[in-house]
Design an enzyme around this catalytic site. Structure first.
Site, PDB file in Angstrom:
ATOM      1  NE  ARG A 155      -3.059   0.196   3.185  1.00  0.00           N
ATOM      2  CZ  ARG A 155      -2.401   0.385   4.341  1.00  0.00           C
ATOM      3  NH1 ARG A 155      -1.713   1.483   4.547  1.00  0.00           N
ATOM      4  NH2 ARG A 155      -2.439  -0.535   5.287  1.00  0.00           N
ATOM      5  CE1 TYR A 172     -17.319   9.571 -15.804  1.00  0.00           C
ATOM      6  CE2 TYR A 172     -16.171   9.813 -13.717  1.00  0.00           C
ATOM      7  CZ  TYR A 172     -16.931   9.053 -14.593  1.00  0.00           C
ATOM      8  OH  TYR A 172     -17.285   7.786 -14.232  1.00  0.00           O
ATOM      9  CG  ASP A 177      -9.937  14.770 -15.576  1.00  0.00           C
ATOM     10  OD1 ASP A 177      -9.234  14.197 -16.432  1.00  0.00           O
ATOM     11  OD2 ASP A 177     -10.914  14.226 -15.037  1.00  0.00           O
ATOM     12  CE  LYS A 215     -12.855   6.597 -19.278  1.00  0.00           C
ATOM     13  NZ  LYS A 215     -12.769   6.644 -17.850  1.00  0.00           N
TER      14      LYS A 215
HETATM   15  C1  LIG Z   1     -12.536  12.913 -17.880  1.00  0.00           C
HETATM   16  C2  LIG Z   1     -12.658  11.816 -16.883  1.00  0.00           C
HETATM   17  N1  LIG Z   1     -12.122  11.970 -15.661  1.00  0.00           N
HETATM   18  C3  LIG Z   1     -12.204  11.003 -14.712  1.00  0.00           C
HETATM   19  C4  LIG Z   1     -12.880   9.826 -14.968  1.00  0.00           C
HETATM   20  C5  LIG Z   1     -12.966   8.786 -13.899  1.00  0.00           C
HETATM   21  O1  LIG Z   1     -12.112   7.718 -14.181  1.00  0.00           O
HETATM   22  P1  LIG Z   1     -12.339   6.210 -13.721  1.00  0.00           P
HETATM   23  O2  LIG Z   1     -13.561   5.703 -14.430  1.00  0.00           O
HETATM   24  O3  LIG Z   1     -11.071   5.535 -14.131  1.00  0.00           O
HETATM   25  O4  LIG Z   1     -12.547   6.224 -12.242  1.00  0.00           O
HETATM   26  C6  LIG Z   1     -13.449   9.612 -16.226  1.00  0.00           C
HETATM   27  C7  LIG Z   1     -14.171   8.353 -16.516  1.00  0.00           C
HETATM   28  O5  LIG Z   1     -14.915   8.250 -17.467  1.00  0.00           O
HETATM   29  C8  LIG Z   1     -13.344  10.642 -17.200  1.00  0.00           C
HETATM   30  O6  LIG Z   1     -13.896  10.507 -18.426  1.00  0.00           O
END
Ligand SMILES: Cc1ncc(COP(=O)(O)O)c(C=O)c1O
Length: 380
Positions: free
Chosen positions: A46, A98, A169, A194
């Protein structure tokens, strides 16, 4: 080394001298301590694991940054960064992020006495009006799902002057197309589920930064919250990154072709893709990024059935997520962004007609044929 080479050779650390070309998977939860008085780099997975450290160093190298942290999902990465906030702090956030991020902001902040404000047009935001308790700005650019572009340089400069942290992000572009730290941001977060991982097989999250003290705090939180990326998934993420640039070039080439095709098609009312010259932030996107990514959104004209169109597609699967090699279609209002209240969805443009395409790396002619065929069938 250049980006493509770092993706393959970066993050190199000692692998016990066995000479493996691939950094091995250390499937061990605990590590032997030499004696009561002696401590070593790894004690318990961890807190740190060699395979995870390898990918953490690799993603930092790719960004030209000092530190990387790998988490179990993109949301674990975003939550980790929100863990820096204290009661009484306030966060400014752009208006289409998101859905999972929105779920956190709109449900969890209030439990901890943290305020937030959604900013509709951040590029025009006047920082003179910001409350004195604003401690963090959270930007997603291009935004999800409307592909709006926020000026990272301008906003992080104004934020820095007021001791406000800028967090970006960068999931939609990755460090291959955009490097927020170079533009002045303090922390970058990713859903590495992604494009980084790239094959729709694992969930992973990343945090990348330069600041020593912020890293110390985030590393502490990573060990405390415990949402770490497993050794096996760290290996798979490393493997995905080796082909990131090749894949993204193809995702982007296909996305531009599809965006132009849709724009010219009589069935299509709106197309949102920052690589189209008609996009409202086309110039800004060129000023801060070297590419536009593989995601676009669209709305059909009134004479076409949105649901039938999605159903008739053969190559595009109806599924959430993006950044894998395969093309996907999703309906943000009921899928990725269902956590937004209906009125807020309407207000920011996530209506029932909006569809989001994640363009894969298939042959572009197959994608165009599939879209053309589905549009024909969707005519009322
Ligand atoms: C732009 C963006 N940020 C964060 C996330 C969250 O990621 P995760 O699904 O890996 O938790 C996503 C998921 O679709 C996303 O599209």
């Amino acid at each position: 080394m250049r980006y493509e080479s770092i993706a393959i050779h970066g993050g190199k650390t000692e692998d016990s001298g066995k000479g493996a070309v691939n950094y091995p998977v250390y499937l061990s939860s605990t590590f032997i301590q030499p004696s009561l008085e002696e401590f070593q780099e790894f004690a318990y997975t961890r807190g740190g694991n060699p395979t995870r450290s390898h990918v953490e160093k690799l993603v930092a190298d790719l960004e030209g940054a000092k530190y990387g942290l790998a988490l179990a999902s993109g949301m674990a990465a975003t939550s980790l960064v929100f863990g820096l906030l204290k009661q009484g702090d306030k966060v400014l956030i752009n208006n289409n992020v998101y859905g999972g991020t929105w779920r956190y902001v709109s449900n969890i902040f209030s439990l901890h006495g943290i305020e937030y404000e959604v900013i509709a047009n951040f590029n025009e935001y006047d920082f003179e009006q910001a409350d004195s308790n604003v401690k963090m700005i959270f930007l997603e650019t291009p935004s999800n799902p409307l592909l709006e572009v926020t000026d990272i340089r301008k906003i992080s400069k104004a934020a820095k002057a007021r001791d406000i942290l800028t967090v970006v992000d960068n999931t939609f572009l990755t460090s291959y197309f955009q490097k927020p730290l170079d533009l002045g941001a303090d922390i970058v977060v990713y859903s590495a589920t992604k494009y980084y991982a790239g094959h729709s097989d694992i969930l992973a999250g990343l945090v990348v930064l330069n600041d020593d003290e912020l890293y110390r705090q985030l590393k502490f939180l990573q060990n405390t919250y415990g949402g770490i990326l497993s050794p096996t998934d760290s290996f798979l993420l490393t493997r995905g990154i080796k082909t990131l640039s090749l894949r993204l070039d193809k995702h982007q080439k296909n996305a531009l072709t599809v965006a132009k095709f849709l724009k010219a098609h009589p069935a299509v009312k709106d197309v949102y893709y920052p690589g189209l010259e008609s996009h409202k932030n086309y110039d800004l996107q060129r000023a801060q990024a070297t590419g536009d990514g593989g995601v676009l959104s669209l709305r059909l004209q009134d004479g076409w059935d949105t649901s039938k169109f999605a159903k008739e597609l053969k190559i595009f699967d109806l599924a959430v997520s993006l950044g894998g090699v395969e093309s996907l279609i999703c309906h943000p209002a009921t899928m990725t962004h269902e956590s937004y209240a209906k009125e807020l969805q309407e207000q920011i443009g996530i209506d029932s007609k909006l569809l989001r395409l994640a363009i894969g790396i298939e042959h572009e002619d197959d994608l165009l044929e599939d879209l053309a065929n589905a549009l024909d069938k969707a005519k009322l």
